[in-house]
Design an enzyme around this catalytic site. Structure first.
Site, PDB file in Angstrom:
ATOM      1  N   GLU A   1       0.698  -1.117  -0.172  1.00 60.12           N
ATOM      2  CA  GLU A   1      -0.239   0.023  -0.081  1.00 60.12           C
ATOM      3  C   GLU A   1       1.003   1.356  -0.006  1.00 60.12           C
ATOM      4  OE1 GLU A   1      -3.373  -1.857   2.698  1.00 60.12           O
ATOM      5  OE2 GLU A   1      -1.673   0.017   3.164  1.00 60.12           O
TER       6      GLU A   1
ATOM      7  N   CYS B   1       2.680   8.441   1.878  1.00 59.45           N
ATOM      8  CA  CYS B   1       3.096   6.966   3.024  1.00 59.45           C
ATOM      9  C   CYS B   1       4.130   5.941   2.883  1.00 59.45           C
ATOM     10  CB  CYS B   1       1.973   6.762   4.827  1.00 59.45           C
ATOM     11  SG  CYS B   1       2.617   5.490   5.143  1.00 59.45           S
TER      12      CYS B   1
ATOM     13  N   CYS C   1       5.128  -7.747   7.043  1.00 65.19           N
ATOM     14  CA  CYS C   1       6.501  -8.003   8.206  1.00 65.19           C
ATOM     15  C   CYS C   1       6.858  -8.788   9.152  1.00 65.19           C
ATOM     16  CB  CYS C   1       5.796  -6.615   9.388  1.00 65.19           C
ATOM     17  SG  CYS C   1       7.326  -5.775   9.708  1.00 65.19           S
TER      18      CYS C   1
ATOM     19  N   CYS D   1       4.228  -6.719  15.532  1.00 61.73           N
ATOM     20  CA  CYS D   1       3.254  -5.872  16.636  1.00 61.73           C
ATOM     21  C   CYS D   1       2.057  -6.698  17.193  1.00 61.73           C
ATOM     22  CB  CYS D   1       3.642  -4.712  16.410  1.00 61.73           C
ATOM     23  SG  CYS D   1       5.275  -4.058  16.141  1.00 61.73           S
TER      24      CYS D   1
ATOM     25  N   CYS E   1      -0.872  -4.327  15.077  1.00 63.02           N
ATOM     26  CA  CYS E   1      -0.834  -4.535  12.861  1.00 63.02           C
ATOM     27  C   CYS E   1      -1.328  -5.119  12.458  1.00 63.02           C
ATOM     28  CB  CYS E   1       0.896  -3.721  13.644  1.00 63.02           C
ATOM     29  SG  CYS E   1       0.996  -3.691  11.530  1.00 63.02           S
TER      30      CYS E   1
ATOM     31  N   CYS F   1      -2.113   1.413   8.162  1.00 62.50           N
ATOM     32  CA  CYS F   1      -1.104   0.375   7.803  1.00 62.50           C
ATOM     33  C   CYS F   1      -1.889  -1.097   7.466  1.00 62.50           C
ATOM     34  CB  CYS F   1      -0.689   0.425   9.251  1.00 62.50           C
ATOM     35  SG  CYS F   1       0.728  -0.899   8.728  1.00 62.50           S
TER      36      CYS F   1
HETATM   37  N1  SAH Z   1       7.510  -0.406  10.817  1.00 59.51           N
HETATM   38  C1  SAH Z   1       7.811   0.899  11.380  1.00 59.51           C
HETATM   39  C2  SAH Z   1       7.158   1.713  10.236  1.00 59.51           C
HETATM   40  C3  SAH Z   1       5.535   0.675   9.560  1.00 59.51           C
HETATM   41  S1  SAH Z   1       4.207   0.901  10.984  1.00 59.51           S
HETATM   42  C4  SAH Z   1       7.084   0.451  12.331  1.00 59.51           C
HETATM   43  O1  SAH Z   1       6.458  -0.331  13.024  1.00 59.51           O
HETATM   44  O2  SAH Z   1       7.218   2.376  12.913  1.00 59.51           O
HETATM   45  C5  SAH Z   1       4.214   2.429  10.668  1.00 59.51           C
HETATM   46  C6  SAH Z   1       3.348   2.973  12.408  1.00 59.51           C
HETATM   47  O3  SAH Z   1       1.785   2.544  12.275  1.00 59.51           O
HETATM   48  C7  SAH Z   1       3.588   2.881  13.328  1.00 59.51           C
HETATM   49  O4  SAH Z   1       4.040   3.828  14.084  1.00 59.51           O
HETATM   50  C8  SAH Z   1       2.798   1.281  13.743  1.00 59.51           C
HETATM   51  O5  SAH Z   1       2.885   0.889  15.067  1.00 59.51           O
HETATM   52  C9  SAH Z   1       1.986   1.925  13.560  1.00 59.51           C
HETATM   53  N2  SAH Z   1       0.866   1.603  13.624  1.00 59.51           N
HETATM   54  C10 SAH Z   1       0.622  -0.562  13.486  1.00 59.51           C
HETATM   55  N3  SAH Z   1      -0.770  -0.687  13.543  1.00 59.51           N
HETATM   56  C11 SAH Z   1      -1.732   0.271  13.654  1.00 59.51           C
HETATM   57  C12 SAH Z   1      -3.307   0.202  13.696  1.00 59.51           C
HETATM   58  N4  SAH Z   1      -3.263  -0.725  14.313  1.00 59.51           N
HETATM   59  N5  SAH Z   1      -3.042   1.566  15.246  1.00 59.51           N
HETATM   60  C13 SAH Z   1      -2.863   2.579  14.139  1.00 59.51           C
HETATM   61  N6  SAH Z   1      -1.423   2.621  14.009  1.00 59.51           N
HETATM   62  C14 SAH Z   1      -1.308   1.070  14.159  1.00 59.51           C
HETATM   63 FE1  SF4 Z   2       5.996  -4.209  11.014  1.00 54.71          FE
HETATM   64 FE2  SF4 Z   2       3.726  -3.296  12.195  1.00 54.71          FE
HETATM   65 FE3  SF4 Z   2       5.221  -3.659  13.502  1.00 54.71          FE
HETATM   66 FE4  SF4 Z   2       5.750  -1.761  12.376  1.00 54.71          FE
HETATM   67  S1  SF4 Z   2       4.051  -1.596  13.353  1.00 54.71           S
HETATM   68  S2  SF4 Z   2       7.300  -2.896  12.680  1.00 54.71           S
HETATM   69  S3  SF4 Z   2       4.470  -2.897  10.495  1.00 54.71           S
HETATM   70  S4  SF4 Z   2       4.297  -5.458  12.317  1.00 54.71           S
END
Ligand code: SAH
Ligand code: SF4
Length: 372
Positions: A93, A106, A113, A117, A120, A345
C-alpha cells in the site's frame, strides 16, 4: 547487456556505473535521472536529448516500471490510497495525504512484516519478502505521476504534489536496510526528487544496530514506534523489544540525534484502551525519555477484525496528551484520515484476499467521494 535492469532502483552512483558499463559519459546518468524522476518518463524513445543508439540500447536492456496498480481509492477527505501488485500474490500500500502546506506520501518497504506487533494488521499477515529499491522508489514515482508532477505547467510553477515522504506503510524499513538506503539516496538527489533530509522520515520499531548505520549513511528524520514505557509491556506489544530493550533503544536515539537533521526524535505511541493509556503509563514515559529531546505523536488505534484490542476514548487520549505536553514535550494526536478507505497500515491488503469485501469497500470509497 542481457539482463533487464529497472532504472527506478538505481541511485546516482548505480546509474553512473551502469552508464560506464554501457560506454556512456557520467553526465548521461544525470540526464536519465532527471527524465525518469523529475519528468516521470518511462519511454526511452521520448528522451530526446539522448543519442539514438543509446536510446535503442536502453530499450533492449533497461526499463522503468513501477508496481502495477490493483486499486486506487480516494477518501472523502482527499486521502488517496493505492494498492500495488508486487508479484506472486503480494500487494503493498501507498497512501497520499494532502494538507494545505504539504503533501505527504506514506510508503511501504516490505510485503508483510516479520516484527509482528500485537496491534498491527501488517504484522498479523506475516512476512513475505523485502521490496527492492525500485519497488520502494516506484511508489513515489507512481504517486508523483498520478498526481501530475510531470506536467510542464505544474513544474514551471514549482509545484510538487509530494513534499514529504514517511516510511510508515507496510514493513520495517530497517529490516530491509540496503534497499531503504538506496531509495533514500534517490529521494534526496537533486536530479531526482530533491527532498530535504528533514522532509523524509524513517519510522522504525527499534532495530538498534541499523539506527546507528542510518546515522552514518544517511541521517534523515527519525520516528521510533515506542508504544510502551517499560520493557515488560513493550516485550508484549513489539516483540523486537526482547532483542533490543528500551535502555539500548534510548541510547541509540541519543546517538542518532548527534547527526539528525532535526533536533528531536518523534516517538509514535498507539493508544490502546486499558493497555498503555493510563496516567501512570504517561508518568513512566516521561521518566523514560527524560534524556532524549523528542516529540510525541499519539495514534488512535485503528481496529481490525480479531485484533482483540480497542481504540481509546478521545477524552482519554487528550488527557494523556496533556500530561506529556504539561511536562514540556510537544505532543500531537494523529488525526484519523481516510477511515472510509482503510488508509491505516496494512489494512486494505488483509481485505483484498476476500474479494467480496474489496468490491464492497471500493463501492463505499467511491460513494465517499461523491457524497462528501
Ligand atoms: N515498521 C515501522 C513502520 C511501519 S508501521 C514501525 O513500526 O515504525 C507505521 C506506524 O503505524 C507505526 O508507528 C505503527 O506502530 C503504527 N500502526 C501499526 N498498526 C496500527 C494500528 N492498527 N493502528 C494505529 N497505528 C498502527
Ligand atoms: Fe511491522 Fe507493523 Fe510492527 Fe511496524 S508496526 S514493525 S509494520 S508489525
Amino acid at each position: 547487456m542481457s539482463e533487464i535492469v529497472d532504472l527506478l532502483g538505481l541511485d546516482a552512483d548505480g546509474l553512473a556505473q551502469r552508464c560506464a558499463d554501457w560506454g556512456q559519459k557520467p553526465y548521461r546518468a544525470r540526464q536519465l535521472m532527471r527524465w525518469i524522476h523529475q519528468r516521470g518518463e518511462s519511454d526511452f524513445g521520448a528522451m530526446t536529448d539522448l543519442a539514438r543508439d543509446f536510446r535503442e540500447a536502453l530499450q533492449r536492456c533497461a526499463r522503468v516500471a513501477a508496481p502495477a496498480v490493483i486499486a486506487d481509492h480516494v477518501s472523502g477527505d482527499g486521502t488517496r490510497k493505492w494498492l500495488l501488485d508486487v508479484g506472486a500474490g503480494n500487494a503493498i500500500e501507498t497512501v497520499y495525504i494532502p494538507e494545505i502546506d504539504r503533501g505527504t506520501l506514506c510508503i511501504s518497504t516490505q510485503a508483510g512484516c516479520a516484527v509482528n506487533c500485537r496491534f498491527c494488521s501488517t504484522g498479523k499477515q506475516g512476512f513475505s519478502r523485502n521490496l527492492g529499491a525500485h519497488e520502494i522508489v516506484g511508489q513515489l514515482w507512481h504517486a508523483s505521476r498520478a498526481l501530475g508532477a510531470g506536467d510542464p505547467a505544474q513544474r514551471a510553477r514549482g509545484e510538487r504534489p509530494v513534499t514529504n515522504v514517511v516510511f510508515m506503510g507496510m514493513g520495517e524499513p530497517l529490516q530491509n536496510y540496503a534497499a531503504t538506503l538506496t531509495a533514500l539516496r534517490i529521494m534526496l538527489d537533486d536530479n531526482a526528487y530533491g527532498l530535504s533530509r528533514r522532509r523524509v522520515t524513517v519510522s522504525t520499531s527499534g532495530v538498534v544496530p541499523m539506527i546507528d548505520r542510518l546515522r552514518e549513511d544517511c541521517p534523515v528524520a527519525l520516528a521510533v514506534s515506542l508504544h510502551a514505557p517499560d520493557d515488560a509491556l513493550r516485550d508484549e506489544l513489539v516483540p523486537l523489544n526482547r532483542k533490543y530493550p528500551l535502555a539500548d533503544l534510548m541510547a541509540a536515539c541519543r546517538r542518532y540525534l548527534e547527526r539528525a537533521p532535526r533536533d528531536f526524535i518523534t516517538f509514535e505511541y498507539v493508544m490502546l484502551d486499558g493497555i498503555n493509556d493510563s496516567d501512570r503509563h504517561a508518568g513512566r514515559l516521561l521518566a523514560l525519555v527524560r534524556d532524549v529531546p523528542c516529540k510525541f505523536n499519539l495514534i488512535p488505534f485503528n481496529p481490525f477484525p480479531h485484533s482483540g484490542l480497542r481504540r481509546c476514548a478521545p477524552e482519554r487520549i487528550r488527557c494523556f496528551a496533556r500530561l506529556l505536553s504539561g511536562a514540556g514535550i510537544v505532543t500531537t494526536i494523529r488525526r484519523t484520515r481516510g477511515d472510509d478507505i482503510d488508509a491505516a497500515c496494512g489494512q486494505l491488503v488483509g481485505e483484498v484476499l476476500d474479494r467480496t469485501r474489496l468490491v464492497e469497500r471500493t463501492a463505499r470509497a467511491a460513494q465517499a467521494v461523491e457524497v462528501p
